[in-house]
Design a protein around this motif. Structure first.
Motif: not given
Length: 297
Positions: A136-141, A153-155
């Motif tokens: 999710v963080r890297e945009g793949q999902l 920490e939700l970042d």
């Protein structure tokens, strides 16, 4: 920074070779090297180290790779969304799930979504909780259904708990401690967990009862192998109680009836800020929230 420079860095990082990266991108090796050199000059740091053993990404490079992957994914997503608005294609939505994602609610939701959006390419990927968040963080999902406890920490992630379910400890049938009635009876045993302790509800079990975690822990992120190890060794394993509806689990394992309560495990829907989701992804996001609205918390 230019998009072609970021794509060049990603290709080298993922393939470990300028030669292979240039082949995949369809550009010459000198042109690829020039893109990286221009990027290094602009940033004032070295991104790659070249040696006889090949290409190594520096610490600066690794940090930029994470941001570059997200940037490239966002551009691709924007291109798809524009094409969708133009009526050219139906768009794509990628959702990650964990092995304990409640299957009935999820399956019903997917079926209803497909009827409304038959043109959308829907990708469902099963990963361990930590890998889901990385995707999710890297945009793949676009989003993920995860059993991982919400981090402090939700970042920048949007985190919404949808559902909770009962957990239990278990051992193989015939285990000497299958009749154990206390957590303390189990602490000298080897334990089997699907993720690092700090990412599991087992951590909450020990914290809640002020018990030091066991010293011997096997981490196994393969679902099939996890079941096999739990049923063929003396390890104490941690489970969602609903998994005992599956014969492959209930035929091999015995849930333990210990005095200490085990924590309920949550299923949460995680995405980047919802305003960044494409129209198709936001539609599935809303469908999932609605599908789990009546599920017990």
């Amino acid at each position: 920074m230019k998009l072609h420079q970021l794509r060049a860095l990603l290709a080298i990082s993922e393939n470990g070779s300028i030669q292979e990266a240039s082949r995949l991108l369809g550009i010459s090796q000198p042109a690829l090297s020039k893109s990286i050199k221009e990027l290094e000059t602009e940033l004032g740091v070295s991104l790659l180290v070249r040696s006889n053993r090949g290409i190594t990404i520096t610490g600066y490079g690794e940090r930029l790779v994470r941001s570059a992957r997200l940037a490239v994914e966002e551009v691709q997503r924007a291109q798809v969304e524009i094409d969708t608005l133009k009526g050219n294609i139906g768009g794509r939505v990628a959702i990650g799930v964990s092995p304990v994602t409640p299957s009935r609610q999820f399956a019903d939701c997917v079926q209803a979504y497909r009827k409304r959006h038959p043109e959308v390419q829907l990708q469902i990927v099963e990963l361990r909780p930590a890998k889901l968040l990385e995707g999710v963080r890297e945009g793949q999902l676009d989003m993920a259904l995860t059993s991982q406890p919400m981090p402090q920490e939700l970042d920048g992630l949007h985190w919404q708990q949808l559902y909770t379910h009962v957990t239990t400890l278990a051992v193989r049938k015939g285990h000497p401690l299958s009749g154990a009635r206390s957590l303390h009876q189990l602490l000298d045993q080897e334990w089997l967990l699907s993720d690092p302790l700090e990412l599991t509800q087992a951590r909450e079990l020990f914290r809640a009862h002020q018990v030091e975690p066991p010293q011997r822990i096997i981490e196994c992120d393969s679902v099939v192998l996890y079941v096999e190890l739990a049923g063929s060794t003396d390890a104490v394993s941690f489970w969602s109680r609903r998994m005992f509806n599956l014969p492959v689990v209930s035929d091999a394992l015995v849930p333990l009836e210990i005095a200490e309560s085990t924590p309920r495990s949550g299923i949460s829907l995680v995405s980047r800020p919802t305003e960044l989701l494409t129209r198709e992804a936001r539609s599935l996001f809303d469908d999932l929230v609605e599908a789990f609205r009546e599920a017990p918390l």
